[in-house]
Design a protein around this motif. Sequence first.
Motif, short mmCIF file in Angstrom:
data_model
loop_
_atom_site.label_atom_id
_atom_site.label_comp_id
_atom_site.label_asym_id
_atom_site.label_seq_id
_atom_site.Cartn_x
_atom_site.Cartn_y
_atom_site.Cartn_z
N ASP A 526 -87.00 -52.30 -35.31
CA ASP A 526 -86.35 -52.67 -34.06
C ASP A 526 -85.30 -51.66 -33.60
N GLY A 527 -85.19 -50.53 -34.30
CA GLY A 527 -84.24 -49.51 -33.91
C GLY A 527 -82.84 -49.70 -34.45
N VAL A 528 -82.66 -50.64 -35.37
CA VAL A 528 -81.34 -50.90 -35.95
C VAL A 528 -81.11 -49.96 -37.13
N THR A 529 -79.95 -49.32 -37.16
CA THR A 529 -79.63 -48.33 -38.20
C THR A 529 -78.67 -48.93 -39.22
N THR A 530 -78.95 -48.70 -40.50
CA THR A 530 -78.05 -49.12 -41.58
C THR A 530 -77.86 -47.95 -42.54
N VAL A 531 -76.79 -48.03 -43.33
CA VAL A 531 -76.44 -46.96 -44.27
C VAL A 531 -76.78 -47.43 -45.69
N ARG A 532 -77.42 -46.56 -46.46
CA ARG A 532 -77.75 -46.84 -47.85
C ARG A 532 -77.04 -45.84 -48.76
N THR A 533 -76.70 -46.28 -49.96
CA THR A 533 -76.04 -45.42 -50.94
C THR A 533 -76.72 -45.59 -52.30
N PRO A 534 -77.20 -44.49 -52.91
CA PRO A 534 -77.83 -44.61 -54.23
C PRO A 534 -76.82 -45.08 -55.28
N GLY A 535 -77.35 -45.58 -56.41
CA GLY A 535 -76.50 -45.98 -57.51
C GLY A 535 -75.88 -44.77 -58.21
N VAL A 536 -75.07 -45.04 -59.22
CA VAL A 536 -74.33 -43.96 -59.88
C VAL A 536 -75.24 -42.94 -60.53
N ASP A 537 -76.46 -43.34 -60.87
CA ASP A 537 -77.41 -42.40 -61.46
C ASP A 537 -78.46 -41.94 -60.46
N GLY A 538 -78.28 -42.33 -59.19
CA GLY A 538 -79.16 -41.86 -58.14
C GLY A 538 -80.32 -42.76 -57.80
N TRP A 539 -80.56 -43.82 -58.60
CA TRP A 539 -81.73 -44.66 -58.37
C TRP A 539 -81.48 -45.61 -57.20
N ILE A 540 -82.54 -45.85 -56.43
CA ILE A 540 -82.48 -46.74 -55.27
C ILE A 540 -83.90 -47.21 -55.00
N THR A 541 -84.06 -48.38 -54.38
CA THR A 541 -85.39 -48.95 -54.16
C THR A 541 -86.02 -48.40 -52.89
N PHE A 542 -87.33 -48.22 -52.92
CA PHE A 542 -88.07 -47.93 -51.70
C PHE A 542 -87.96 -49.11 -50.75
N LEU A 543 -87.79 -48.84 -49.47
CA LEU A 543 -87.82 -49.90 -48.47
C LEU A 543 -89.22 -50.01 -47.88
N PRO A 544 -89.63 -51.21 -47.48
CA PRO A 544 -90.90 -51.32 -46.75
C PRO A 544 -90.83 -50.49 -45.46
N TRP A 545 -92.00 -50.06 -44.98
CA TRP A 545 -92.03 -49.22 -43.79
C TRP A 545 -91.31 -49.87 -42.62
N GLN A 546 -91.44 -51.19 -42.43
CA GLN A 546 -90.81 -51.87 -41.30
C GLN A 546 -89.29 -51.74 -41.34
N GLU A 547 -88.71 -51.53 -42.52
CA GLU A 547 -87.26 -51.40 -42.63
C GLU A 547 -86.81 -49.94 -42.67
N ASN A 548 -87.75 -49.02 -42.63
CA ASN A 548 -87.42 -47.59 -42.71
C ASN A 548 -88.55 -46.80 -42.06
N VAL A 549 -88.67 -46.93 -40.73
CA VAL A 549 -89.84 -46.39 -40.04
C VAL A 549 -89.85 -44.86 -40.02
N GLU A 550 -88.70 -44.23 -40.19
CA GLU A 550 -88.67 -42.77 -40.24
C GLU A 550 -88.83 -42.23 -41.66
N GLY A 551 -88.91 -43.13 -42.63
CA GLY A 551 -89.17 -42.72 -44.01
C GLY A 551 -88.07 -41.89 -44.64
N VAL A 552 -86.81 -42.13 -44.26
CA VAL A 552 -85.71 -41.35 -44.84
C VAL A 552 -85.45 -41.84 -46.26
N LEU A 553 -85.55 -40.92 -47.21
CA LEU A 553 -85.35 -41.25 -48.63
C LEU A 553 -83.97 -40.85 -49.13
#
Length: 703
Positions: A526-553
Amino acid sequence: MAHKESSKAIRVEKTRSQFKTLLASNPNYFGNALGFELLKPVKKIASNTSYEELSAIGYNPRRRELQATFDIKKSGGYGGDVCDDGTLEYVRFYVETDTGWDDAGLAAARVHDIPSGKDCVNKNEHPLSYSVTVPYASFTYLCSVSRLPRARAILSWNNAPPANQPDWKPVYGSVMECNIQLDKRFIFQKWFGALTNVVEVPQNLIDALAPVSTVLDEPEEAVAAEQLPVLSVSELVDLYATPTRGKKLKLNEDPKRVAFSEVTALKSLSTPQAFSSLANSLDVVGVNLSDLVLQIEDTTGNITYEELEEVGLDPNLDRLVASFRVKKQTGFSGNFCTAGSTEYVAFWEDWDDSCNWRYLGTAEVKAYDFDDLPDGGLCYTASLPVNADEIARLCTGTSPSRVRAVLSWQTPPSTTDPNALPTWGNRVDAHVVVPPREPITGPKISILGGVGTSYISDLTGLTGPTAVYSSSGLKTDDDGRPCPFGGRIDVQGPSFGGSYRLLIENVDDGLAPTPLLDSFSVTDFDGVTTVRTPGVDGWITFLPWQENVEGVLGSFRSHISDGDKRYRVILETPTLGGDHQMVQLDNTLPEVAVSITVPGGDCGLFNPGVELQGKAVATDDFLRGWSVSIDGGPAGFSDNAVIPVADTKLNTPAGGATWTYNTTGLVQCGYTVRVQAWDRAIVNSTHNGHYRTTDVGFCILEP
C-alpha cells in the motif's frame, strides 16, 4: 499460451537503423540539436510517431510521482530482440510553475523487437504499453488555494531529451501535456497555534483560517482522510443547488452522482430512519429516492465525470500504472478542504495469455471539486506493485501478456468478476512485456546500490558498460564508464521464509566479514514505509513480498572512514544458502582548484575587454566531468562562455588545464571564476556523483 507470430518482416529505414552513427557524423543531422544550429541538417525529422508515441501522462498525488505511458507500435526497429540489449525510450518530465517550466526529471525504459501476433482472444498484441516514473514532490499549503499546474512529457527514442529544454522536439517520439493536481501538505496549524499562544490574533482572522487549518503534526505525513469533513447528501445538496424564481432549489449536479454513496450504503445496511432521512434530503430538490435507486441500478460504465485512458507496465519498478482523466469541475463530493471522493482502480493480469484473468489488487486516488478546473480536465495515475519474480521468464520465453484496469468512483470494482462494469468508470485492456530475468531458485542479491548485480563485476565491484539504474532505467554513465558506489548502498533481493543476515567484508585489507547492523526502510503493498533494524548479530526475518515490495534486505551505510576499498556484501541464511557481490567504494570528493594567471593573478582589478587566462584542476579516480564558469555581477551570471582547453570528461593534466575568458561586456562589479567537478560514484543508491567546487575572485573596473 496462445501467442501467434506474424512472419511479416519489418523494414527499418536508415535514419532509424543507423541513428547513432548519423548523429555522430553530424549532431544536427535531423535539425533538432541545440547548440549545433550552425551545422546544416541532412534530413529534418521531428516527432516521428510511427514507432512509439506517448499515450498518457499523469500524476499520483499520494505517491508524489509523475508517470507517463507510451505505446510501442511495431515489431522491429528497436535494436534487437529481448535477448539483445535493445534500445532505450527516454521520457523527460516538466511541470509549469510561476517562473516557467521546471525540469522534473528523466526516466527510461528498455524496449526490444517483439514479434507481432494475436493473443488468446485473437486481438493484435501491438501496441505494447510501457510506463515510466519519476518522483516529484511539490505541494499546496492551503486547501483553499489549489495548485493544478500543467505537466509535459517528452518521449524520445535512443536519445535523451536535453535537460531544461521544455520546447525541444525529439526525432522519434512525441510530446504530451495535461494539468495535474498537486497534493496538500498542511503544516500551518502547528505554527498558527504556537503564534496564538504568544500573540493576540484577531478572532475574525482565526475564524477565517479555521476551514483551512486541519493539519498533521509532521509535514512528511499525508493528510488523513478522517481529519477532513465527509459531506452528507444534505450538505452536497446545499453545495450543488441554487434557488429558482419560485424559491425552490434546483440541483445543478446529477442526482445519481450526489446520492450515489448513500444509496450504495442503503443496499447493505438499510433502516427506515436512514431511508427517510435520505429521501427528505433529496425531496427539497424534487428528486424521488425510489426512482433514483432504479436509475442508479440502470447506470453502468458512465464516463461523464472520469475516464480510464491507459494502462501499462513500468519495467523498472515492476508496477502496473493506470492513467485516468477527471473531466468535470464538480460531482466529486466536495472541494480540497473536504474528504472529497475516491477513484478506485482494480488491476487484473493474464501473464500467460491463457484467457484467464487473475485479480491483483486495487489502488486508490482522491478526487475533488475544483471550480478552476483547466480545459481538458486533470490527469491522474494509480499504480500497483506486481511480484515480477513470480512470473520470471528467460529471454527466450518472453512474449506479450494481457493486463486490465477497471476504474470505479466511490465503490471498489469487483475483485471476482473482471468483466463487471462499475456505475461510474470504465475498463481498459493493454498488452505489456514483462522484462526477462533469471528464475529465482534461492536467496539472492538482485540489486545492489540501485543497480542490478548482473551489471556489476564481482571482481572489481564496478558497473559494466551497459549498466542502468533499476528504478529509472537510465544509464549509470552515458559513456559506459565504470562507476563505484558511495553513501547508503541498499541491498535488494527476493523474499524467502525464515531468517537471513547481511555481512560486509573488507576484501582489500583482508579483514573478516562483520554483520551489517544498519537500519533500513521497507515499503509495503500500500506504499507505507517502515524502518527495520537487524539484531545484535545481524539476523532478521524475511518479510513476505506484500510487506516489502521493493525487496530491500538491508543498507550498507558506507563512509569515508571505510576507505575507497572493495567490500564484499554477503547474504547468509541458516539453511537455504546465500549469495555475495563485490562493491567498490568511493566516498572521496574530487580534487579541484582554480587560478587566474594572466593578467595579474588572482583577485585582480581588470578593465572590460581583457582576456583572462588561468588554470583549472579537477581530478578523481572516477571523474565524470568538470566545468569552469563565471559567476557574479549585477545579473548574477555573465553571457560569455569560459573556454577550457582540455577534455572536460578527463582528469586535468599535471599543473591544471588552461581556460580563457573574454571580459568584454562585463560591467563594473565583482566576479568569481568557479571550477566544478563531479565523479561517477553512485551515491545513496539513487544518483551519480560527489560534487565539489571552488572559486577565485576578480573585479571589473571601468576606466
